[in-house]
Scaffold this motif. Sequence first.
Motif, PDB file in Angstrom:
ATOM      1  N   TRP A 153       0.845  -1.202   0.000  1.00 13.10           N
ATOM      2  CA  TRP A 153       0.000   0.000   0.000  1.00 13.10           C
ATOM      3  C   TRP A 153       0.883   1.256   0.000  1.00 13.10           C
ATOM      4  CZ3 TRP A 153      -0.916   3.230   4.549  1.00 13.10           C
ATOM      5  CH2 TRP A 153      -1.917   4.200   4.357  1.00 13.10           C
TER       6      TRP A 153
ATOM      7  N   ARG B 207       2.633   1.493  -3.321  1.00 19.54           N
ATOM      8  CA  ARG B 207       1.758   1.941  -4.405  1.00 19.54           C
ATOM      9  C   ARG B 207       1.332   3.393  -4.213  1.00 19.54           C
ATOM     10  NH1 ARG B 207      -1.086  -3.711  -3.296  1.00 19.54           N
ATOM     11  NH2 ARG B 207       0.089  -5.018  -4.754  1.00 19.54           N
ATOM     12  N   GLY B 208       1.923   4.021  -3.221  1.00 18.49           N
ATOM     13  CA  GLY B 208       1.654   5.445  -3.053  1.00 18.49           C
ATOM     14  C   GLY B 208       0.434   5.741  -2.194  1.00 18.49           C
ATOM     15  N   GLN B 209      -0.030   4.749  -1.442  1.00 16.88           N
ATOM     16  CA  GLN B 209      -1.171   4.938  -0.532  1.00 16.88           C
ATOM     17  C   GLN B 209      -2.349   5.574  -1.262  1.00 16.88           C
ATOM     18  OE1 GLN B 209       0.160   7.039   2.981  1.00 16.88           O
ATOM     19  NE2 GLN B 209       1.977   5.766   3.192  1.00 16.88           N
ATOM     20  N   ASP B 210      -2.548   5.115  -2.479  1.00 18.55           N
ATOM     21  CA  ASP B 210      -3.592   5.751  -3.294  1.00 18.55           C
ATOM     22  C   ASP B 210      -4.938   5.037  -3.246  1.00 18.55           C
ATOM     23  OD1 ASP B 210      -2.836   3.541  -4.627  1.00 18.55           O
ATOM     24  OD2 ASP B 210      -2.408   4.538  -6.534  1.00 18.55           O
ATOM     25  N   TYR B 211      -5.090   4.178  -2.277  1.00 21.77           N
ATOM     26  CA  TYR B 211      -6.414   3.569  -2.079  1.00 21.77           C
ATOM     27  C   TYR B 211      -6.579   3.336  -0.583  1.00 21.77           C
ATOM     28  CZ  TYR B 211      -3.477  -0.644  -2.081  1.00 21.77           C
ATOM     29  OH  TYR B 211      -2.507  -1.569  -1.846  1.00 21.77           O
ATOM     30  N   SER B 212      -7.767   2.960  -0.197  1.00 23.20           N
ATOM     31  CA  SER B 212      -8.009   2.735   1.221  1.00 23.20           C
ATOM     32  C   SER B 212      -7.922   1.254   1.552  1.00 23.20           C
ATOM     33  CB  SER B 212      -9.392   3.263   1.606  1.00 23.20           C
ATOM     34  OG  SER B 212      -9.775   2.736   2.862  1.00 23.20           O
TER      35      SER B 212
END
Lengths: 198, 198, 198, 198
Positions: D167, D170-175
Amino acid sequence: MLNGLKPDVKERLEAAVLEIFSESDFHKASIRDVAKKAGVSFSTIYNHYGSKERLVFAFVDVWMGKLTDRIIDHLQGIEDLKEKLRKVFWVQVDYYERHPGLGRILFMTLPMKTWMVDETFKQKKMIDMFLTVLRQGQEEGILTSDLRAGILLDFIMGFIQRSFFMWVLRGQDYSMSEQANAMFEMVWQGISKSSKTK
Amino acid sequence: MLNGLKPDVKERLEAAVLEIFSESDFHKASIRDVAKKAGVSFSTIYNHYGSKERLVFAFVDVWMGKLTDRIIDHLQGIEDLKEKLRKVFWVQVDYYERHPGLGRILFMTLPMKTWMVDETFKQKKMIDMFLTVLRQGQEEGILTSDLRAGILLDFIMGFIQRSFFMWVLRGQDYSMSEQANAMFEMVWQGISKSSKTK
Amino acid sequence: MLNGLKPDVKERLEAAVLEIFSESDFHKASIRDVAKKAGVSFSTIYNHYGSKERLVFAFVDVWMGKLTDRIIDHLQGIEDLKEKLRKVFWVQVDYYERHPGLGRILFMTLPMKTWMVDETFKQKKMIDMFLTVLRQGQEEGILTSDLRAGILLDFIMGFIQRSFFMWVLRGQDYSMSEQANAMFEMVWQGISKSSKTK
Amino acid sequence: MLNGLKPDVKERLEAAVLEIFSESDFHKASIRDVAKKAGVSFSTIYNHYGSKERLVFAFVDVWMGKLTDRIIDHLQGIEDLKEKLRKVFWVQVDYYERHPGLGRILFMTLPMKTWMVDETFKQKKMIDMFLTVLRQGQEEGILTSDLRAGILLDFIMGFIQRSFFMWVLRGQDYSMSEQANAMFEMVWQGISKSSKTK
DNA sequence: TATGAATGAGGGTTCATTCAT
DNA sequence: AATGAATGAACCCTCATTCAT
């Protein structure tokens, strides 16, 4: 941080720097050897001086300061210009003869390109003192005015520097200070106006 | 081993050494840079010169040889001692002024401790020539005999060396050779006997 | 310059890196120790790898490449998706069990923040292979499509990684590969659609 | 020695540790920076924590303790095993998502070799809680008994750990927490017996 | 003989850790 | 107890120099 070194440490460091940098070319001397010889950690030296150059420059500055002080001390009570200059000449020759390590570092090992741009290089106090005396002599008509005072200084200092260097080269098998008077007469003839009766 | 280098390689090497070692302190000048600039592999330099010091010393020797030759050339037809010395003085000042790189290397960057013990240091030819002239002057009663000829030489050479150094330091903003005569007069007053009318 | 190391040197280096970096935290392992153990000079390592990080990363890359090759090799002739994944799972568990040093480095000592931005981190070949298989499974309706393939991969890889780590922690007193089938069944239940008959 | 620190100092220290050690590899994070950011002298840190590792470990322990407390709190009133596990899974995912610094430190920067042997590593309270639940599930025939509870735990924790790591990558681009339920279903399929209708 | 890889040493710098105050 | 100077160990990097090809 900058120079809160304990006196005894500084003393050992001074001795180590003097010994190591007077005995080998600058680039062959290592800070780590200085540290070892002085019984100080390399890091301590580094923290206080930052580089090999500045370590040496700092001590050279101290030593030159002492020489300057000595000159000032010896000039006390002398009025005659020639005697003043003779004294200055002699004090220097004598100082380098008795502290050949300093002379070696100064005239043989210091990396000039770098020292030149360092603050400690100027030796303002000493140089100004010299120039003042020389200019005064020129104004009073005692010294030649054909060249500016700086060149006269080159004349004197060049002789001292070269004399020291050659003295070391010749194995230090004679006394410079004993010759100082005869040497100074040459200098005096060179810079004094009255003698120009060729 | 010594000198199997092709002339053009040697030429490029000479230029590279002159440039690089005159522009930075000896220990900061890198033999790799010299090699790169000269378009030679650094190993080739090693095979021929053995070390960084020897590389520089070798070229200094060549350049000093040229200066010596020039002096000899210029002395032709001059009989008078003072004129001879004046000429020698001038040729040197002029040479260093026109080849400041050599002067810089010689008086500012060369690691003296190592050069001193190197064969190329002595500059026997030039020094002997000088000493011969000076001793002759002393024997003829023209030059002071209070000090041995070596010291007289120190007197002259010290002035030249210091003058060059300070000239560089002052930003080369004046002509040394134009001052050479005035400077030589100081030297001459210093070493000549006749002037001792103090 | 970059990686023209002689095979035997590289081999010794590989062994040294594996041993040293698997046995201590990254920041406590020293390049110099690697050099000593490998019988190579520190400089040589430095010239070829540039830093401690890149030295380790480079070998990790090699080892991961071998694992990838091994996976590819073992997949030959298998058509069934589950069997493919079972095989991949088993090869990895087996590989790390037989090369615990690699696992240790990979899962316990590598400085992630730095490795993440290094080219060698991506392991594109291996990851792509995985994702291709997983996506195919999703498209064919065999694997759950509730989450994207990347998450399924996390599911599988996380189990392997954690299993290895704990296996080491528990003293490596059991065989991971012998459990691999039971472990894989868990994974399969987790990702396969058909099983969702709860 | 342990914990004579004033609360406000400790708070500032906690924030500093979290920030600095989550943002760079352990060996690149400097205790001096922590001290500076916290407005404490680094010696004070040493006096209280003894080493860089212990400093970080101590705070990690505190943070993990809070997570444990939170889990316990959230489990109140839940009886169903699956719901219990789902809750535990979600609380963790949610906690790391909202405290990514902790996750980063835990899963990306902590020097494992050293932490493993530290008292704070075991997280006995949390682990025991987990194992108790899992073993209970096995005894009740709800969870698979093919592997011991520890392995089931690896299965769950590995997924969480890897998910967090990826996560971040991946750039913390989802929850993560929004996906937690779907993720947990995978886990549950993997560990529950009833689903084994393959 | 010419080349470049390997080596060893040293400089500059940073840091955890220890010591003395 | 709190501080900061001193220390030692590493790391990064550059070089002169040596070796093997």
